[in-house]
Design a protein around this motif. Structure first.
Motif, mmCIF file in Angstrom:
data_model
loop_
_atom_site.group_PDB
_atom_site.id
_atom_site.type_symbol
_atom_site.label_atom_id
_atom_site.label_comp_id
_atom_site.label_asym_id
_atom_site.label_seq_id
_atom_site.Cartn_x
_atom_site.Cartn_y
_atom_site.Cartn_z
ATOM 1 N N VAL A 244 -16.400 -10.464 -39.131
ATOM 2 C CA VAL A 244 -16.000 -9.410 -38.198
ATOM 3 C C VAL A 244 -17.157 -8.564 -37.737
ATOM 4 O O VAL A 244 -16.975 -7.596 -37.034
ATOM 5 C CB VAL A 244 -14.935 -8.502 -38.850
ATOM 6 C CG1 VAL A 244 -13.714 -9.272 -39.186
ATOM 7 C CG2 VAL A 244 -15.507 -7.795 -40.065
ATOM 8 N N GLY A 245 -18.369 -8.918 -38.117
ATOM 9 C CA GLY A 245 -19.510 -8.144 -37.665
ATOM 10 C C GLY A 245 -19.796 -6.999 -38.596
ATOM 11 O O GLY A 245 -19.349 -6.942 -39.718
ATOM 12 N N ASP A 246 -20.598 -6.087 -38.143
ATOM 13 C CA ASP A 246 -21.072 -4.992 -38.979
ATOM 14 C C ASP A 246 -20.358 -3.697 -38.731
ATOM 15 O O ASP A 246 -20.787 -2.639 -39.126
ATOM 16 C CB ASP A 246 -22.582 -4.785 -38.759
ATOM 17 C CG ASP A 246 -22.911 -4.521 -37.315
ATOM 18 O OD1 ASP A 246 -21.973 -4.491 -36.513
ATOM 19 O OD2 ASP A 246 -24.081 -4.319 -36.989
ATOM 20 N N GLY A 247 -19.234 -3.729 -38.111
ATOM 21 C CA GLY A 247 -18.506 -2.505 -37.862
ATOM 22 C C GLY A 247 -18.880 -1.830 -36.584
ATOM 23 O O GLY A 247 -18.424 -0.736 -36.285
ATOM 24 N N THR A 248 -19.700 -2.436 -35.786
ATOM 25 C CA THR A 248 -20.095 -1.838 -34.523
ATOM 26 C C THR A 248 -19.371 -2.438 -33.354
ATOM 27 O O THR A 248 -19.645 -2.151 -32.207
ATOM 28 C CB THR A 248 -21.599 -2.018 -34.317
ATOM 29 O OG1 THR A 248 -21.878 -3.409 -34.276
ATOM 30 C CG2 THR A 248 -22.398 -1.374 -35.402
ATOM 31 N N GLY A 249 -18.437 -3.304 -33.620
ATOM 32 C CA GLY A 249 -17.696 -3.907 -32.536
ATOM 33 C C GLY A 249 -18.367 -5.114 -31.947
ATOM 34 O O GLY A 249 -17.974 -5.615 -30.905
ATOM 35 N N THR A 250 -19.371 -5.652 -32.635
ATOM 36 C CA THR A 250 -20.108 -6.785 -32.102
ATOM 37 C C THR A 250 -19.760 -8.086 -32.785
ATOM 38 O O THR A 250 -20.309 -9.119 -32.472
ATOM 39 C CB THR A 250 -21.608 -6.538 -32.253
ATOM 40 O OG1 THR A 250 -21.907 -6.328 -33.634
ATOM 41 C CG2 THR A 250 -22.053 -5.331 -31.468
ATOM 42 N N GLY A 251 -18.839 -8.082 -33.755
ATOM 43 C CA GLY A 251 -18.472 -9.310 -34.426
ATOM 44 C C GLY A 251 -17.455 -10.086 -33.608
ATOM 45 O O GLY A 251 -17.135 -9.768 -32.477
ATOM 46 N N ASN A 252 -16.937 -11.163 -34.227
ATOM 47 C CA ASN A 252 -15.960 -11.958 -33.501
ATOM 48 C C ASN A 252 -14.589 -11.328 -33.508
ATOM 49 O O ASN A 252 -13.678 -11.792 -32.830
ATOM 50 C CB ASN A 252 -15.907 -13.386 -34.061
ATOM 51 C CG ASN A 252 -15.470 -13.434 -35.509
ATOM 52 O OD1 ASN A 252 -14.844 -12.497 -35.999
ATOM 53 N ND2 ASN A 252 -15.782 -14.490 -36.197
ATOM 54 N N TYR A 462 -8.189 7.477 -22.981
ATOM 55 C CA TYR A 462 -8.337 6.221 -23.710
ATOM 56 C C TYR A 462 -9.526 5.449 -23.146
ATOM 57 O O TYR A 462 -9.642 5.284 -21.927
ATOM 58 C CB TYR A 462 -7.074 5.376 -23.584
ATOM 59 C CG TYR A 462 -7.101 4.090 -24.390
ATOM 60 C CD1 TYR A 462 -6.526 4.034 -25.638
ATOM 61 C CD2 TYR A 462 -7.694 2.940 -23.876
ATOM 62 C CE1 TYR A 462 -6.532 2.864 -26.379
ATOM 63 C CE2 TYR A 462 -7.710 1.771 -24.606
ATOM 64 C CZ TYR A 462 -7.131 1.732 -25.857
ATOM 65 O OH TYR A 462 -7.148 0.582 -26.582
ATOM 66 N N SER A 463 -10.396 4.978 -24.013
ATOM 67 C CA SER A 463 -11.527 4.167 -23.575
ATOM 68 C C SER A 463 -12.121 3.451 -24.771
ATOM 69 O O SER A 463 -12.269 4.034 -25.855
ATOM 70 C CB SER A 463 -12.604 5.036 -22.916
ATOM 71 O OG SER A 463 -13.735 4.249 -22.580
ATOM 72 N N LEU A 464 -12.456 2.180 -24.567
ATOM 73 C CA LEU A 464 -13.154 1.441 -25.613
ATOM 74 C C LEU A 464 -14.615 1.833 -25.686
ATOM 75 O O LEU A 464 -15.307 1.473 -26.640
ATOM 76 C CB LEU A 464 -13.041 -0.068 -25.357
ATOM 77 C CG LEU A 464 -11.651 -0.661 -25.585
ATOM 78 C CD1 LEU A 464 -11.635 -2.119 -25.205
ATOM 79 C CD2 LEU A 464 -11.232 -0.483 -27.031
ATOM 80 N N VAL A 483 -12.435 11.273 -26.327
ATOM 81 C CA VAL A 483 -12.457 9.938 -25.730
ATOM 82 C C VAL A 483 -12.485 8.923 -26.859
ATOM 83 O O VAL A 483 -13.342 8.983 -27.743
ATOM 84 C CB VAL A 483 -13.681 9.737 -24.816
ATOM 85 C CG1 VAL A 483 -13.687 8.326 -24.245
ATOM 86 C CG2 VAL A 483 -13.669 10.755 -23.686
ATOM 87 N N GLY A 484 -11.560 7.997 -26.846
ATOM 88 C CA GLY A 484 -11.528 6.965 -27.867
ATOM 89 C C GLY A 484 -10.402 5.999 -27.627
ATOM 90 O O GLY A 484 -9.741 6.033 -26.593
ATOM 91 N N PHE A 485 -10.149 5.110 -28.592
ATOM 92 C CA PHE A 485 -9.034 4.182 -28.481
ATOM 93 C C PHE A 485 -8.195 4.263 -29.740
ATOM 94 O O PHE A 485 -8.333 5.221 -30.509
ATOM 95 C CB PHE A 485 -9.513 2.760 -28.168
ATOM 96 C CG PHE A 485 -10.434 2.173 -29.197
ATOM 97 C CD1 PHE A 485 -9.973 1.205 -30.072
ATOM 98 C CD2 PHE A 485 -11.761 2.559 -29.283
ATOM 99 C CE1 PHE A 485 -10.816 0.652 -31.014
ATOM 100 C CE2 PHE A 485 -12.604 2.003 -30.205
ATOM 101 C CZ PHE A 485 -12.134 1.046 -31.086
ATOM 102 N N CYS A 486 -7.306 3.300 -29.961
ATOM 103 C CA CYS A 486 -6.211 3.479 -30.917
ATOM 104 C C CYS A 486 -6.681 3.853 -32.311
ATOM 105 O O CYS A 486 -6.063 4.698 -32.967
ATOM 106 C CB CYS A 486 -5.335 2.232 -30.952
ATOM 107 S SG CYS A 486 -6.220 0.729 -31.412
ATOM 108 N N ASP A 598 -18.293 -1.492 -23.926
ATOM 109 C CA ASP A 598 -19.454 -0.978 -24.640
ATOM 110 C C ASP A 598 -19.003 -0.455 -25.989
ATOM 111 O O ASP A 598 -18.461 0.626 -26.085
ATOM 112 C CB ASP A 598 -20.102 0.135 -23.821
ATOM 113 C CG ASP A 598 -21.358 0.662 -24.485
ATOM 114 O OD1 ASP A 598 -21.792 0.034 -25.459
ATOM 115 O OD2 ASP A 598 -21.890 1.679 -24.022
ATOM 116 N N ALA A 599 -19.206 -1.222 -27.030
ATOM 117 C CA ALA A 599 -18.699 -0.851 -28.355
ATOM 118 C C ALA A 599 -19.810 -0.436 -29.289
ATOM 119 O O ALA A 599 -19.693 -0.521 -30.494
ATOM 120 C CB ALA A 599 -17.948 -2.032 -28.961
#
Length: 822
Positions: A244-252, A462-464, A483-486, A598-599
């Protein structure tokens, strides 16, 4: 036989050390205490059998008997003679424990509580390994082979623990094995007497030979590499984070690739999937409920300073009878039973199964799937959800605002209140909560005030792609930027509710997907969602979704948690979606703001979603400074030693201080002589500084030479071209010689200028590398430290040998052998 008994006890201790990895499986240390008792009984039985000179097969029988007695003492069945002598009923009790352990292994996940059946299985295994290790080490004199049964113990947590076993237990087990090998080697040496060196000087058996020292170094280096290499080399650690990646939103973004349910980073899995450009089908669910709520699979309810964490779940087999919430009388709560079937695609691999809240019966699941009644999740430590098909009955609870408002507050000693209201101190959050809940007298009104705060009217969007905060606290940053998401909304609301003294947690699952007809919903990665659950007394966990409904595909709102952004004339009904009229909820994912991928920044309330990384440069600066300080220690030590030696002033010759009148009126001079002890100390200090300087510049030092011989050798070999250095070194040699052998030491000469001239000549003669090392890493300081360490080690070994020799004087066999015959 004494050596054999010692080796047998070392083998028993090494077995216990090899069992250290089992600490990763059990919650408490009860297993270790019981295993230590059983292994001690086995070792004692082995020692007694060898004292009686029993053959190997007799020793094995004695150890098995000791193992049986130890197990009987630790796990009594109530029918034993004298509390430790087994009976046939005792063995039947052991059989029942083994039979129960087979089912309990499927019922409990790591970490395991103190269950008698599993404790018995672990202690029995360790005891059998202790017997095998003793036979291999003492009976067959093959201690190297004893590593195989020790490795069998280590393989148990490796096979059961889906994550990597911690490194510390491996180091402990390796040390036990090395201890066993060293003890066997010492025993073999003692069988041939004492060793001798080439100089004819006897050496104690514990003194390290070059070969033995090299072997110990290799063993230590091997253990260090075995521990450090998997941690340092990318790709060798495995585990969930590689999926799942490193927690930065860059994993699969997959919610898990195996892994323990207590160690899944659900926040990273959620953000990773929402940031995928490709839409992937994950789950297909069919239910007879007209308007179902969210399908959930995980909960994060442990709040630490770095955010929400997922606790390790525990539970009962999910294929057995589950708690039925309809059996409890919950006033104001409408309960209806429904049935659903789920088909998980091959794209979803995790040790959790998606289910609706409060399942009461499951079909088509094996006993390895467990249900945690507190978290209301279905998990497994052995299987994954990939390709699973199953059905379950569940109860849908609908709550009225009046019932929630009438719910009493939990008492202060309630375990749920104590566990689910722990919140790190964040002053901004506390002030906001006090402001929002001011004047509210019941828990529901407080929760609704917090829930209503997360609205578009108050500036939340709401924004990713979340903007950076400025406060340093991620929760404060989110509340400031709005500003954020769920996952930000869910975690922030749970944090604020907890700060108000009400239990809350974050739930993970799927919002409603596209309706394929016939009550079938197709859920994709864009339906992954997080929301907040709040606990009310006499009611239970109630869901609240603070994320803006219009931005969430398949969002659901309810009468107790309505859409705060909807027009006032729209009254939500239980189970209805909150998308505006004429807008398909499935189009929420196409919102331009949502497609911003942009995560790299965001809130780390859960310490795993799109997160604004804290700056790394302070850690690098601190590390570099620490390294520089460490490297500067030898140079500082050398400088301090030089200053202490230089602090001694040059000793002058006899000096006339004053002339005073005598008794008859004539003038008489007072003459102050030189302190001979001080002059000798100054000469010794100057000579020691010269020797250290020679060591620093790699000039040979021969301590067997006299000072004059050393000075003349330096004049001939090193300082021949520098007249000042020649004069200085001869002065230092003469001063040291007078200080050692003459009645009166040398006085009246300046030793420090002589030292400076010699040092300058040596520095001019040396190359750049030698001068640099002499300044930064003085070899004289390193040599002094190495010598001091060797001396301390020698004293420790000598003291240990003396203590051991004194203890051997009280050996019963020696005392009996020395008793005169009658």
């Amino acid at each position: 036989m004494t050596a054999h008994r010692n080796l047998g006890f070392v083998a028993a201790a090494a077995t216990l050390l090899a069992a250290a990895p089992l600490s990763a499986i059990f919650e408490r240390w009860t297993w270790l205490v019981q295993a230590a008792i059983v292994v001690a009984v086995v070792a004692g039985a082995a020692a007694l059998s060898r004292l009686a000179r029993a053959p190997l097969w007799g020793q094995v029988l004695a150890m098995l008997a000791g193992l049986t007695l130890g197990l009987t003492w630790v796990f009594p069945g109530g029918t034993e003679f004298f509390a430790f002598v087994p009976t046939p009923a005792t063995f039947a009790h052991f059989g029942d424990l083994l039979h129960e352990s087979l089912s309990d292994m499927r019922s409990y996940g790591v970490q395991v509580p103190d269950v008698d059946s599993l404790l018995f299985l672990a202690v029995l295994g360790i005891g059998v390994v202790a017997v095998v290790v003793d036979v291999l080490t003492v009976g067959l004199r093959r201690p190297a082979l004893a590593g195989l049964p020790m490795l069998a113990i280590y393989s148990v947590p490796v096979a059961v623990y889906v994550d990597s076993v911690p490194a510390t237990p491996f180091v402990v087990g390796a040390c036990g094995y090395l201890w066993l090998l060293v003890t066997d080697n010492v025993d073999r040496v003692r069988r041939f007497g004492r060793r001798f060196t080439g100089e004819g000087r006897d050496v104690d058996v514990w003194e390290a030979s070059p070969l033995a020292a090299a072997g110990r170094r290799l063993a230590v280096v091997g253990v260090v590499l075995a521990v450090a290499l998997p941690l340092a080399v990318p790709g060798m650690t495995g585990g969930l984070m590689s999926a799942v990646g490193d927690g930065t939103g860059t994993g699969n973004g997959r919610p898990g690739q195996g892994g323990s349910p207590g160690r899944i980073d659900l926040f990273a899995a959620l953000s990773g999937q929402l940031n995928q450009t490709e839409v992937t089908d994950l789950v297909k669910v069919t239910t007879n409920e007209p308007a179902p709520f969210y399908l959930r699979f995980g909960v994060a309810d442990e709040l630490r300073p770095d955010g929400f964490r997922v606790r390790v779940p525990t539970g009962r087999p999910a294929n057995r009878n589950l708690p039925d919430p309809t059996e409890r009388d919950r006033r104001g709560v409408t309960q209806q039973r429904y049935r659903a079937s789920v088909e998980v695609t091959k794209n979803l691999t995790m040790p959790l199964l998606p289910v609706y809240s409060e399942p009461v019966k499951t079909d088509d699941l094996s006993g390895s799937w467990l249900y945690d009644t507190n978290l209301q999740i279905v998990f497994s430590n052995r299987e994954s959800s990939r390709g699973k098909r199953y059905a379950f009955d569940y109860v849908r609870s609908t709550f009225s605002p009046a019932a929630l408002r009438a719910a009493p507050s939990l008492p202060a000693d309630d375990p749920v209140l104590r566990q689910q209201t722990t919140t790190p101190v964040v002053r901004t959050v506390e002030r906001l909560v006090d402001q929002l809940t001011e004047g509210r007298t019941n828990d529901y009104d407080k929760v609704r005030a917090i829930y209503d705060y997360f609205s578009v009217e108050n500036g939340f969007t709401y924004s990713l792609s979340t903007r950076n905060g400025t406060s340093g606290e991620d929760i404060t940053d989110f509340l400031a930027t709005k500003v954020g998401f769920c996952q930000q909304y869910a975690a922030a609301m749970a944090w604020l509710v907890r700060a108000a003294g009400i239990p809350a947690r974050v739930a993970f699952g799927f919002s409603n997907g596209s309706n394929a007809g016939g009550g079938t919903y197709v859920l994709t990665n864009k339906n992954l969602h997080a929301w907040t659950e709040v606990f009310f007394a006499d009611i239970g966990w109630v869901p609240f979704d603070a994320t803006p409904a219009a931005s969430v595909q398949g969002s659901v709102r309810s009468a107790w948690a309505p859409d705060t952004d909807a027009p006032e004339d729209v009254t939500p009904v239980p189970g209805s979606t909150a998308a505006p009229e004429g807008v398909d909820p499935s189009t929420g994912a196409e919102d331009p703001d949502r497609l911003d991928k942009d995560a790299d920044q965001g809130l780390a309330v859960g310490d795993s979603g799109p997160t604004r990384q804290s700056p790394v440069w302070p850690w690098w600066v601190a590390g570099v400074l620490a390294l520089l300080v460490l490297l500067a220690v030898p140079a500082l030590r050398r400088s301090a030693l030089r200053r202490r030696r230089r602090a001694r002033a040059a000793v002058p010759a006899a000096t006339t201080l004053a002339a005073v009148p005598g008794q008859r009126g004539e003038a008489r001079e007072i003459v102050v002589g030189v302190d001979a002890d001080r002059a000798r100390a100054d000469a010794h200090a100057a000579w020691d500084e010269l020797l250290d300087t020679l060591v620093d510049f790699h000039v040979r030092v021969d301590l067997t030479e006299t000072p004059r011989t050393t000075a003349e050798r330096l004049v001939r070999e090193t300082l021949v071209e520098d007249a000042g250095a020649v004069t200085g070194v001869r002065l230092l040699g003469r001063a040291e010689e007078r200080a050692r052998y003459a009645r009166d030491p040398l006085t009246g000469d300046e030793l420090q200028p002589a030292l400076r001239s010699v040092r300058g000549a040596l520095a001019a003669r040396a190359d750049r590398r030698t001068r640099l090392l002499a300044a930064l890493l003085p070899p004289s300081v390193l040599l002094r430290w190495r010598t001091a360490l060797t001396e301390r080690s020698t004293r420790l070994v000598t003291t240990t040998g003396q203590v051991r020799q004194r203890m051997l004087r009280w050996d019963p066999r020696r005392l009996l052998a020395g008793r005169p015959a009658r």
